[in-house]
Design a protein around this motif. Structure first.
Motif, PDB file in Angstrom:
ATOM      1  N   ILE A  30       9.741   2.481   5.248  1.00  0.00           N
ATOM      2  CA  ILE A  30       8.503   2.970   4.486  1.00  0.00           C
ATOM      3  C   ILE A  30       8.519   3.770   3.491  1.00  0.00           C
ATOM      4  CG2 ILE A  30       6.351   4.467   5.340  1.00  0.00           C
ATOM      5  CD1 ILE A  30       6.919   3.120   8.070  1.00  0.00           C
ATOM      6  N   SER A  34       7.119   3.081  -0.248  1.00  0.00           N
ATOM      7  CA  SER A  34       5.929   3.846  -0.556  1.00  0.00           C
ATOM      8  C   SER A  34       5.953   4.839  -1.660  1.00  0.00           C
ATOM      9  CB  SER A  34       5.480   4.854   0.775  1.00  0.00           C
ATOM     10  OG  SER A  34       5.096   4.232   1.825  1.00  0.00           O
ATOM     11  N   PHE A  35       7.351   5.208  -1.878  1.00  0.00           N
ATOM     12  CA  PHE A  35       7.475   6.262  -2.986  1.00  0.00           C
ATOM     13  C   PHE A  35       8.412   5.434  -4.083  1.00  0.00           C
ATOM     14  CE2 PHE A  35       7.100   8.730   0.754  1.00  0.00           C
ATOM     15  CZ  PHE A  35       6.084   9.553   0.431  1.00  0.00           C
ATOM     16  N   ARG A  36       7.885   4.438  -4.647  1.00  0.00           N
ATOM     17  CA  ARG A  36       8.586   3.606  -5.710  1.00  0.00           C
ATOM     18  C   ARG A  36       8.343   4.561  -6.872  1.00  0.00           C
ATOM     19  NH1 ARG A  36       6.139  -2.117  -5.132  1.00  0.00           N
ATOM     20  NH2 ARG A  36       5.674  -1.778  -2.627  1.00  0.00           N
TER      21      ARG A  36
END
Length: 109
Positions: A30, A34-36
């Protein structure tokens, strides 16, 4: 091998070992998706060229050509002044060049 998996999924070992490992893997996945990293923003010149090509390819009838007169930054978007035949229209383009709209509220909602 069969014995290993049977012991791994036994009730006692599952709650102590397997479940926490699965939760850590799920949280890692996750977090990764989520933090690409943010997409690369286009320069005003590149945004102008991309928008002009899009407008002329998909929005204009054949024989007519739109030109972009001015490009400024407003609300974190590129504001384009587009000359369509004899009318100048304001339109907006996201900094990454993925969304184009004539109405500002559609993009900032």
């Amino acid at each position: 091998m069969k014995k290993f998996f049977a012991s791994l999924f036994s009730r006692e070992r599952f709650t102590r070992v397997t479940l926490p490992i699965l939760l850590v893997i799920a949280l890692a996945l996750i977090g990764f998706f989520s933090f690409r990293p943010a997409t690369q923003d286009l320069t005003p010149e590149a945004a102008k060229a991309k928008a002009e090509q899009f407008i002329n390819s998909f929005l204009m009838s054949s024989g007519n050509k739109a030109t972009i007169k001015d490009i400024t930054t407003e609300y974190g978007l590129y504001k384009l002044k587009i000359d369509i035949v004899s009318d100048v229209v304001d339109s907006y383009l996201t900094k990454d060049g993925k969304l184009f709209s004539r109405k500002l509220w559609i993009l900032i909602r």
